[in-house]
Structure formats: structure tokens, C-alpha cells
Design a protein around this motif. Structure first.
Motif, PDB file in Angstrom:
ATOM      1  N   CYS A 165       0.822  -1.210   0.000  1.00 22.57           N
ATOM      2  CA  CYS A 165       0.000   0.000   0.000  1.00 22.57           C
ATOM      3  C   CYS A 165       0.861   1.268   0.000  1.00 22.57           C
ATOM      4  N   LYS A 166       1.949   1.242   0.762  1.00 19.70           N
ATOM      5  CA  LYS A 166       2.811   2.431   0.876  1.00 19.70           C
ATOM      6  C   LYS A 166       3.689   2.635  -0.348  1.00 19.70           C
ATOM      7  N   PHE A 167       4.073   1.520  -0.984  1.00 22.30           N
ATOM      8  CA  PHE A 167       4.986   1.594  -2.131  1.00 22.30           C
ATOM      9  C   PHE A 167       4.417   0.765  -3.296  1.00 22.30           C
ATOM     10  N   PRO A 168       3.456   1.307  -4.022  1.00 21.59           N
ATOM     11  CA  PRO A 168       2.813   0.543  -5.107  1.00 21.59           C
ATOM     12  C   PRO A 168       3.765   0.142  -6.234  1.00 21.59           C
ATOM     13  N   ASP A 169       4.910   0.816  -6.343  1.00 14.08           N
ATOM     14  CA  ASP A 169       5.882   0.467  -7.396  1.00 14.08           C
ATOM     15  C   ASP A 169       6.750  -0.733  -7.013  1.00 14.08           C
ATOM     16  N   VAL A 170       6.687  -1.137  -5.765  1.00 13.33           N
ATOM     17  CA  VAL A 170       7.461  -2.291  -5.306  1.00 13.33           C
ATOM     18  C   VAL A 170       6.645  -3.558  -5.531  1.00 13.33           C
ATOM     19  N   GLU A 171       7.271  -4.578  -6.128  1.00 12.19           N
ATOM     20  CA  GLU A 171       6.582  -5.850  -6.346  1.00 12.19           C
ATOM     21  C   GLU A 171       6.770  -6.743  -5.122  1.00 12.19           C
TER      22      GLU A 171
END
Length: 374
Positions: free
Chosen positions: A247-253
Motif C-alpha cells: 500500500c505504501k509503495f505501489p511500485d514495489v513488487e
């Protein structure tokens, strides 16, 4: 030296065998593949047993594992006759008591204690590796500082079978060799363990020949992998923390997956940058070691007790607590400071090469065997 290894956990036995072979010893491994992980030995002289249910037209026929075991029991006897003789082995290492059968369990393709005593030159050279659940470890859980309360409740009252197993093995297996603090400490403090000969803790081994080192360069996006572990290792806490990261880092898979064959598991690790292992306990296991060898940043258990046990203050594992916020903060710090990932990547591989390499670890077992009278 001729050595018999019985059992398998996450590649521990396979890697130890390779270490023994690299030192010029003769080794036979009887393996059951560690369940769904399907870890088979690479050597023809070993014995691999598939204990899963039969499949018919791609459908699982439940309960057929018993039929398979009955069939395997016959071939198991023939295999033993081929690779073993009376007094054939100098030392026997049993990875867990679950890999030994009682006389009434005729259907199991396992060694009995009587069979083990026949194939080893001296009963004094039978060893139990302390690397899994058994009675003394379970009785110690309640006093552990970093424990799973549900697991404590589950294991505080041993079953009749567990008591029978302990009584039997304590009369026939004199030596125990722990692989980490979590298993060594119970035997140091328990009165039940007074009759056993507790040998020095020997770390888990890893053969590095085919483990590719990745310098952990973040390409398109940072990838975090959590291989779903047993609930006793903190699955619900880690999963909640990783969902917060998503949720905090949507670019992280973020990959959360499990119950996969070991080869597939290693493939998923290879494409990740950060590996989350477990948050309950004091020490780390085989999954963490494989990941470090590939140059991954590992979040697991690396408490002061672990470092003291191994006499290493430089273990490059980020210690995590059974606390969602603490895990989230640890991962967030890595995301915001990618240079830390690069640094830990190099340190991780170097540490495994120095401390967990299979021949280095195997030599420690040989030293124990030699000091114990071989």
C-alpha cells in the motif's frame, strides 16, 4: 570414512553430503524429499522416497500414500541390502526422529533403530542432528524470549507417541549435534538431556558450486519475496507487514507464495532483491542461507544469542521481530536506501562462503566423529 545420512530438511542433507564427498568420504543418503519441496538427491546410490498420494488422470487419490509406502517398503529392503552391510558405516547421522520407524510400523520404508545399529560399526557413532521439533526442544519453547505463543500452547503437552519416541531414542542414540542456538540451548538446560552427549553446534551447510551470485542490482522495480512458511514462523505477521508495504509503495513488487517445489522456490528467489524468512526464533535456516548465497538481502532471526552461538558478530541478516511495524520499518529503510542493498548483497555471499560452505561444515562433523572415537 563411510557415513550414512538419514532424512532431509530444505536441502540440509544433500548439501552436507556434497561437503563430505568434497573431502573424499563415502556417503549414502536416504531421503524422503521433505514433503512438498520434493528435494531429491542427485546421486544414484542414494534412496529417494515419494510419500505423496497417487494421481490418476491428474486427480489425487487420497489415502494412497499408504499403498505407496507399502510398495516402497519392499524396495527399501532391497536397496538397503545393496548399499549397506553389517558394520558398513563408520558414522550415522539422523536428521530427525521422525525418520526412524518403530518395529510395529512395518509399512514404513524407514530405518528402525535396530537396522541402524546393525549397519554402523559402533552404536557410539550414531548421531541425532538437532534441527527440528522434538520433545526437549518443545519443552523449552515456553521459556524462549522470542516465541510464538500459539506454538507454545500446541506443543506444551507431549503426545503418547512423542514420549515413546523420546524414550526409545534416548536409549539408543547417545550423541546430539545442534545446528543453531535454538536447538542447542534446550539441551544445555533441560534435565531430560543430561544423559546425552551434546557436541558443539555446527552451522547448516550449503554447496556453492551451482548457486549463482547476483550483485542485486535493482532493475525496473524492487522485488520482495516471502515464501509462505509454517504458521509457527510468523506467517500472519509477515504477510500483514508486506501488505502494508504494498500500500505504501505501489511500485514495489511483493510476492507472497509458498508450498512450491524447492527448485521453483529457488527460481523465485533469484529474481527478488529482498527475502523475508521468519520472525519467530533466535536464528536463521536454510532458506536464508540459500538467499544470502545468491546475494539477496535477508530479513530473518539474527538475535544476539545466535551471534554468540556462532561466535560471529558480522552475520549480514537483518533481524526482525514478531512485530508488524518493526518489519515494515526495516523494509522501508531498505527501499529508501538502495545502496544498503548493494552492500548487504556482497557481505551476504562472502559470509556464506566463509561460514556455511559445505566442505567447511562437513569438516566440523568429521572432527566431531574423530574426537568421539573414530
Amino acid at each position: 570414512m563411510r557415513i550414512l545420512i538419514i532424512g532431509e530438511y530444505s536441502g540440509f542433507a544433500n548439501n552436507l553430503k556434497k561437503g563430505f564427498l568434497g573431502l573424499g568420504h563415502n556417503v549414502v543418503l536416504f531421503s524422503w524429499g521433505d514433503g512438498f519441496k520434493k528435494i531429491e538427491s542427485e546421486f544414484e546410490e542414494d534412496y529417494n522416497i515419494d510419500v505423496a498420494n497417487f494421481k490418476l488422470f491428474n486427480r489425487i487419490i487420497k489415502g494412497t500414500w499408504l499403498i505407496k509406502w507399502l510398495i516402497e517398503s519392499f524396495t527399501f529392503k532391497k536397496k538397503i541390502e545393496k548399499v549397506t552391510k553389517v558394520g558398513h558405516f563408520d558414522a550415522v547421522l539422523v536428521l530427525n526422529l521422525d525418520f526412524i520407524k518403530f518395529d510395529y510400523q512395518f509399512y514404513k520404508p524407514y530405518f528402525s533403530l535396530d537396522m541402524i545399529k546393525k549397519v554402523v560399526k559402533s552404536p557410539e557413532n550414531i548421531y541425532l542432528s538437532l534441527c527440528g521439533n522434538e520433545l526437549i526442544y518443545n519443552s523449552f519453547l515456553a521459556s524462549m524470549r522470542k516465541k510464538n505463543p500459539e506454538e507454545v500452547i500446541k506443543r506444551q503437552n507431549p503426545t503418547k507417541r512423542e514420549l515413546e519416541v523420546f524414550k526409545t531414542f534416548s536409549s539408543h542414540i547417545p550423541n546430539v549435534i545442534p545446528v543453531m542456538y535454538d536447538y542447542a540451548e534446550p539441551y544445555r538446560v533441560s534435565k531430560l538431556a543430561e544423559k546425552f552427549k551434546l557436541h558443539p553446534t555446527i552451522p547448516l551447510p550449503l554447496d556453492l558450486a551451482n548457486i549463482h551470485f547476483d550483485n542485486n542490482v535493482i532493475s525496473d522495480k524492487l522485488v520482495i519475496f516471502y515464501g509462505l512458511n509454517r504458521a509457527s514462523k510468523g506467517t500472519h505477521i509477515i504477510s500483514e507487514a508486506l501488505n502494508e508495504i504494498k500500500c505504501k509503495f505501489p511500485d514495489v513488487e511483493v510476492i507472497i507464495d509458498g508450498n512450491m517445489p524447492f527448485k521453483l522456490y529457488l527460481n523465485v528467489i533469484s529474481r527478488a532483491n529482498i527475502i523475508v524468512d521468519q520472525c519467530y526464533g533466535f536464528s536463521y535456516g536454510m532458506n536464508a542461507i540459500y538467499s544470502m548465497a545468491m546475494g539477496k538481502v535477508v530479513l530473518s532471526c539474527n538475535e544476539p544469542e545466535c551471534q554468540d552461538e556462532f561466535k560471529r558478530s558480522d552475520i549480514p541478516i537483518l533481524n526482525i521481530e514478531p512485530n508488524v511495524n518493526q518489519i515494515v520499518n526495516t523494509i522501508e529503510n531498505l527501499i529508501l536506501n538502495p545502496s544498503v542493498i548493494q552492500d548487504l548483497s556482497i557481505k551476504s555471499r562472502r559470509f556464506v562462503e566463509e561460514f556455511h560452505e559445505s566442505k567447511i561444515v562437513a569438516q566440523q562433523y568429521i572432527d566431531v566423529f574423530m574426537k568421539n572415537g573414530l
